[in-house]
Design a protein around this motif. Structure first.
Motif, PDB file in Angstrom:
ATOM      1  N   ALA A 121      -6.685  -2.223   0.207  1.00  5.59           N
ATOM      2  CA  ALA A 121      -6.689  -2.338   1.658  1.00  5.59           C
ATOM      3  C   ALA A 121      -5.872  -1.222   2.290  1.00  5.59           C
ATOM      4  O   ALA A 121      -5.007  -0.614   1.652  1.00  5.59           O
ATOM      5  CB  ALA A 121      -6.114  -3.693   2.062  1.00  5.59           C
ATOM      6  N   PRO A 122      -6.108  -0.950   3.599  1.00 10.61           N
ATOM      7  CA  PRO A 122      -5.236  -0.026   4.334  1.00 10.61           C
ATOM      8  C   PRO A 122      -3.935  -0.726   4.721  1.00 10.61           C
ATOM      9  O   PRO A 122      -3.647  -1.819   4.240  1.00 10.61           O
ATOM     10  CB  PRO A 122      -6.075   0.335   5.552  1.00 10.61           C
ATOM     11  CG  PRO A 122      -6.885  -0.895   5.800  1.00 10.61           C
ATOM     12  CD  PRO A 122      -7.192  -1.465   4.428  1.00 10.61           C
ATOM     13  N   ASN A 123      -3.170  -0.086   5.642  1.00 13.92           N
ATOM     14  CA  ASN A 123      -1.853  -0.607   6.049  1.00 13.92           C
ATOM     15  C   ASN A 123      -0.938  -0.716   4.834  1.00 13.92           C
ATOM     16  O   ASN A 123      -0.307  -1.743   4.607  1.00 13.92           O
ATOM     17  CB  ASN A 123      -1.958  -1.962   6.745  1.00 13.92           C
ATOM     18  CG  ASN A 123      -2.925  -1.969   7.920  1.00 13.92           C
ATOM     19  OD1 ASN A 123      -3.832  -2.809   7.958  1.00 13.92           O
ATOM     20  ND2 ASN A 123      -2.774  -1.049   8.860  1.00 13.92           N
ATOM     21  N   TRP A 124      -0.907   0.373   4.040  1.00 12.17           N
ATOM     22  CA  TRP A 124      -0.107   0.381   2.809  1.00 12.17           C
ATOM     23  C   TRP A 124      -0.476  -0.808   1.924  1.00 12.17           C
ATOM     24  O   TRP A 124       0.364  -1.432   1.290  1.00 12.17           O
ATOM     25  CB  TRP A 124       1.390   0.387   3.121  1.00 12.17           C
ATOM     26  CG  TRP A 124       1.834   1.601   3.882  1.00 12.17           C
ATOM     27  CD1 TRP A 124       1.783   1.794   5.226  1.00 12.17           C
ATOM     28  CD2 TRP A 124       2.394   2.805   3.323  1.00 12.17           C
ATOM     29  NE1 TRP A 124       2.260   3.039   5.559  1.00 12.17           N
ATOM     30  CE2 TRP A 124       2.649   3.685   4.415  1.00 12.17           C
ATOM     31  CE3 TRP A 124       2.711   3.217   2.034  1.00 12.17           C
ATOM     32  CZ2 TRP A 124       3.191   4.952   4.237  1.00 12.17           C
ATOM     33  CZ3 TRP A 124       3.257   4.484   1.867  1.00 12.17           C
ATOM     34  CH2 TRP A 124       3.497   5.337   2.949  1.00 12.17           C
ATOM     35  N   GLY A 125      -1.760  -1.153   1.923  1.00 12.71           N
ATOM     36  CA  GLY A 125      -2.290  -2.204   1.064  1.00 12.71           C
ATOM     37  C   GLY A 125      -2.235  -3.590   1.650  1.00 12.71           C
ATOM     38  O   GLY A 125      -2.850  -4.510   1.097  1.00 12.71           O
ATOM     39  N   GLN A 126      -1.508  -3.795   2.768  1.00 15.31           N
ATOM     40  CA  GLN A 126      -1.256  -5.153   3.253  1.00 15.31           C
ATOM     41  C   GLN A 126      -2.290  -5.656   4.271  1.00 15.31           C
ATOM     42  O   GLN A 126      -2.319  -6.856   4.565  1.00 15.31           O
ATOM     43  CB  GLN A 126       0.149  -5.249   3.846  1.00 15.31           C
ATOM     44  CG  GLN A 126       1.239  -4.958   2.813  1.00 15.31           C
ATOM     45  CD  GLN A 126       2.555  -5.583   3.210  1.00 15.31           C
ATOM     46  OE1 GLN A 126       2.728  -6.816   3.144  1.00 15.31           O
ATOM     47  NE2 GLN A 126       3.502  -4.753   3.635  1.00 15.31           N
ATOM     48  N   ASP A 127      -3.096  -4.768   4.813  1.00 18.85           N
ATOM     49  CA  ASP A 127      -4.201  -5.150   5.697  1.00 18.85           C
ATOM     50  C   ASP A 127      -3.775  -6.049   6.849  1.00 18.85           C
ATOM     51  O   ASP A 127      -4.507  -6.959   7.245  1.00 18.85           O
ATOM     52  CB  ASP A 127      -5.319  -5.828   4.900  1.00 18.85           C
ATOM     53  CG  ASP A 127      -6.667  -5.774   5.619  1.00 18.85           C
ATOM     54  OD1 ASP A 127      -6.898  -4.820   6.381  1.00 18.85           O
ATOM     55  OD2 ASP A 127      -7.491  -6.692   5.396  1.00 18.85           O
ATOM     56  N   TRP A 128      -2.597  -5.773   7.430  1.00 18.81           N
ATOM     57  CA  TRP A 128      -2.174  -6.608   8.554  1.00 18.81           C
ATOM     58  C   TRP A 128      -3.104  -6.451   9.753  1.00 18.81           C
ATOM     59  O   TRP A 128      -3.181  -7.342  10.615  1.00 18.81           O
ATOM     60  CB  TRP A 128      -0.728  -6.299   8.947  1.00 18.81           C
ATOM     61  CG  TRP A 128      -0.436  -4.860   9.293  1.00 18.81           C
ATOM     62  CD1 TRP A 128       0.150  -3.935   8.486  1.00 18.81           C
ATOM     63  CD2 TRP A 128      -0.716  -4.203  10.519  1.00 18.81           C
ATOM     64  NE1 TRP A 128       0.247  -2.719   9.138  1.00 18.81           N
ATOM     65  CE2 TRP A 128      -0.276  -2.862  10.392  1.00 18.81           C
ATOM     66  CE3 TRP A 128      -1.292  -4.591  11.733  1.00 18.81           C
ATOM     67  CZ2 TRP A 128      -0.389  -1.913  11.413  1.00 18.81           C
ATOM     68  CZ3 TRP A 128      -1.412  -3.659  12.754  1.00 18.81           C
ATOM     69  CH2 TRP A 128      -0.964  -2.331  12.591  1.00 18.81           C
ATOM     70  N   SER A 129      -3.835  -5.331   9.819  1.00 18.64           N
ATOM     71  CA  SER A 129      -4.780  -5.112  10.919  1.00 18.64           C
ATOM     72  C   SER A 129      -6.109  -5.823  10.683  1.00 18.64           C
ATOM     73  O   SER A 129      -6.959  -5.857  11.587  1.00 18.64           O
ATOM     74  CB  SER A 129      -5.041  -3.606  11.091  1.00 18.64           C
ATOM     75  OG  SER A 129      -5.670  -3.066   9.937  1.00 18.64           O
ATOM     76  N   GLY A 130      -6.329  -6.357   9.496  1.00 19.36           N
ATOM     77  CA  GLY A 130      -7.585  -7.040   9.184  1.00 19.36           C
ATOM     78  C   GLY A 130      -8.751  -6.097   8.957  1.00 19.36           C
ATOM     79  O   GLY A 130      -9.911  -6.534   8.929  1.00 19.36           O
TER      80      GLY A 130
ATOM     81  N   VAL B 239      -5.694  -6.751  -2.113  1.00 25.92           N
ATOM     82  CA  VAL B 239      -4.693  -6.774  -1.060  1.00 25.92           C
ATOM     83  C   VAL B 239      -3.314  -6.786  -1.709  1.00 25.92           C
ATOM     84  O   VAL B 239      -3.116  -7.399  -2.766  1.00 25.92           O
ATOM     85  CB  VAL B 239      -4.870  -8.006  -0.144  1.00 25.92           C
ATOM     86  CG1 VAL B 239      -4.667  -9.317  -0.904  1.00 25.92           C
ATOM     87  CG2 VAL B 239      -3.933  -7.931   1.063  1.00 25.92           C
ATOM     88  N   HIS B 240      -2.359  -6.088  -1.096  1.00 26.50           N
ATOM     89  CA  HIS B 240      -0.981  -6.072  -1.582  1.00 26.50           C
ATOM     90  C   HIS B 240      -0.139  -6.930  -0.644  1.00 26.50           C
ATOM     91  O   HIS B 240      -0.138  -6.708   0.572  1.00 26.50           O
ATOM     92  CB  HIS B 240      -0.444  -4.643  -1.640  1.00 26.50           C
ATOM     93  CG  HIS B 240      -1.168  -3.781  -2.640  1.00 26.50           C
ATOM     94  ND1 HIS B 240      -0.840  -2.466  -2.877  1.00 26.50           N
ATOM     95  CD2 HIS B 240      -2.197  -4.062  -3.485  1.00 26.50           C
ATOM     96  CE1 HIS B 240      -1.644  -1.967  -3.814  1.00 26.50           C
ATOM     97  NE2 HIS B 240      -2.471  -2.935  -4.189  1.00 26.50           N
TER      98      HIS B 240
END
Length: 452
Positions: free
Chosen positions: A192-201, A223-224
């Protein structure tokens, strides 16, 4: 508003692309694949990843790490590699040795390129396109290993920059299709993006389109989970979105704490187990300041578990409790390794010599155009506290990387000495070590000498 229109247009284009690629014939099923949102092996056995990451590219000398990870019950190791943009590139020969080490220790090998980490935020980070370039350079090292290797295209390939992240779906889809066009039949893992955390969905909202764009329908999402996942409800919501959609997901990294907040590792482990999803903890050892708490063992010492190591290996829903060895290595299910091919060289086995304190058996387990993988099994005739095996390499042969033993060469003379953890053997007990080497066209069947 303009950003939303671009994202919407990108989603439409992804769906159109997916419809087009589905008209192309799919590759034949080999190795792992995705079936009904689950990762399964070639025989259709469900496989749930339970593993840890190992920072091989920064600690290539820690050759005993995989054996130690396996000894604590893991069924998978996620191996950090470099494509050369930020760290020294791992060669194809090194990747082949890593794969051989995974197989020798009965671990599924998830290989990942780390240079992509935080692209858009991190100076010098590689693009997914550059990561694919690297996979093409080392393709020979993983070709034919679809039963044992998963390809994690790039670690955390986008940071938090919104303008860059809107390209996650298109860049990921393009990377998948470049690999497929080049003949990669492996299960691909995308972060995922957001350094793997996908907080943006972003990955959550675009995963279906990316999955549909894979002509092999063989992509797993990763997902991280760090500080974004401090609340159990956040963990559950994210995991269940994918399972409800029938999309394959793993937690590709998580820890006991983090600089951006304290993740709920108990919830992560409990709910991945409940949902039958894989997880991989970060990381075995070698984390620098100020995140030393993410080490599972101190100084790569398997006998020095940290609190995080105790938790992930021996705690509730931990690796020891929930990990099942891959069927390809003899775990539950139908083994999928094909029968051994007829040898094309002279016999490469030497029987164990019952005389003396120990005997040794040599065999070639794999070969390619100018290289090979060997294995030596040592059997104690009496109780011993250590062993040394010697042999003379054939003309044109040389031994390179080794695991579960310290192997050195002087000219054609090869000497292997036990590792600290496998030297003591009771009478009749056996252990083995492996190595990769090069050859000049033929392979010999050397006579071995074992002493204790």
């Amino acid at each position: 508003m303009a950003t939303r229109l671009l994202i919407a247009l990108g989603a439409v284009l992804s769906l159109v692309t997916a419809l087009l690629v589905h008209t192309a014939p799919a590759h034949a099923d080999t190795g792992f694949r995705v079936s009904d949102g689950r990762l399964v092996d070639a025989a259709g056995n469900d496989f749930v990843i339970r593993g840890v990451s190992h920072a091989h590219t920064w600690y290539p000398q820690e050759t005993g790490a995989l054996a130690d990870i396996k000894s604590l019950g893991a069924n998978t190791v996620r191996v950090v590699l470099s494509s050369g943009q930020r760290w020294t590139e791992n060669s194809a020969a090194d990747v082949a040795a890593v794969v051989a080490d995974c197989k020798a220790n009965r671990l599924i090998c998830m290989l990942e390129v780390h240079d992509t980490t935080g692209y858009g935020d991190q100076d010098g980070a590689a693009t997914l396109d550059q990561a694919v370039d690297y996979w093409l350079r080392v393709q020979d090292a993983v070709e034919g290993e679809e039963d044992h290797v998963l390809v994690n295209i790039g670690n955390e390939p986008f940071g938090n920059d919104a303008a860059t992240n809107q390209n996650w779906a298109s860049a990921t889809g393009e990377a998948i299709n470049r690999l497929r066009d080049a003949g990669f039949d492996h299960t691909l893992v995308v972060d995922a993006p957001n350094w793997g955390q996908d907080w943006s969905g972003t990955m959550r909202d675009n995963a279906q389109g990316v999955f549909d764009a894979d002509p092999d329908a063989n992509t797993v999402f990763s997902v991280h989970m760090y500080g974004v996942y401090q609340q159990e409800s956040t963990v559950v919501s994210y995991l269940e979105h994918f399972t409800d959609a029938g999309l394959p997901l793993i937690v590709g990294e998580f820890g006991i704490d983090h600089s951006d907040g304290n993740p709920d590792e108990d919830a992560i482990m409990a709910h991945t187990e409940r949902l039958g999803l894989g997880y991989i903890g970060w990381s075995w050892s070698g984390n620098g300041s100020p995140v030393e708490y993410l080490d599972m063992v101190e100084g790569f010492d398997v006998d020095s578990l940290t609190p995080w190591g105790e938790r992930i290996f021996h705690g509730p829903d931990g690796i020891a409790e929930t990990s099942v060895e891959a069927p390809v290595y003899g775990g539950p299910g139908e083994p999928t390794d094909p029968p051994t091919e007829e040898p094309t060289d002279p016999p490469t086995e030497q029987p164990t010599d019952p005389a003396g304190d120990c005997g040794a058996e040599y065999r070639v387990t794999n070969r390619w155009h100018d290289g090979f993988q060997g294995e030596v099994t040592v059997t104690a005739a009496t109780d011993i506290t250590g062993w040394t095996v010697t042999w003379t390499a054939g003309a044109g042969e040389a031994v390179g990387h080794a695991w579960n033993a310290t192997v050195s060469s002087s000219g054609s003379a090869v000497t292997a000495v036990n590792a600290p953890y496998n030297g003591a053997l009771d009478a009749g007990e056996s252990t083995s070590f492996g190595f990769t080497g090069t050859h000049g066209g033929t392979l010999s069947a050397p006579a071995l000498s074992c002493s204790a």
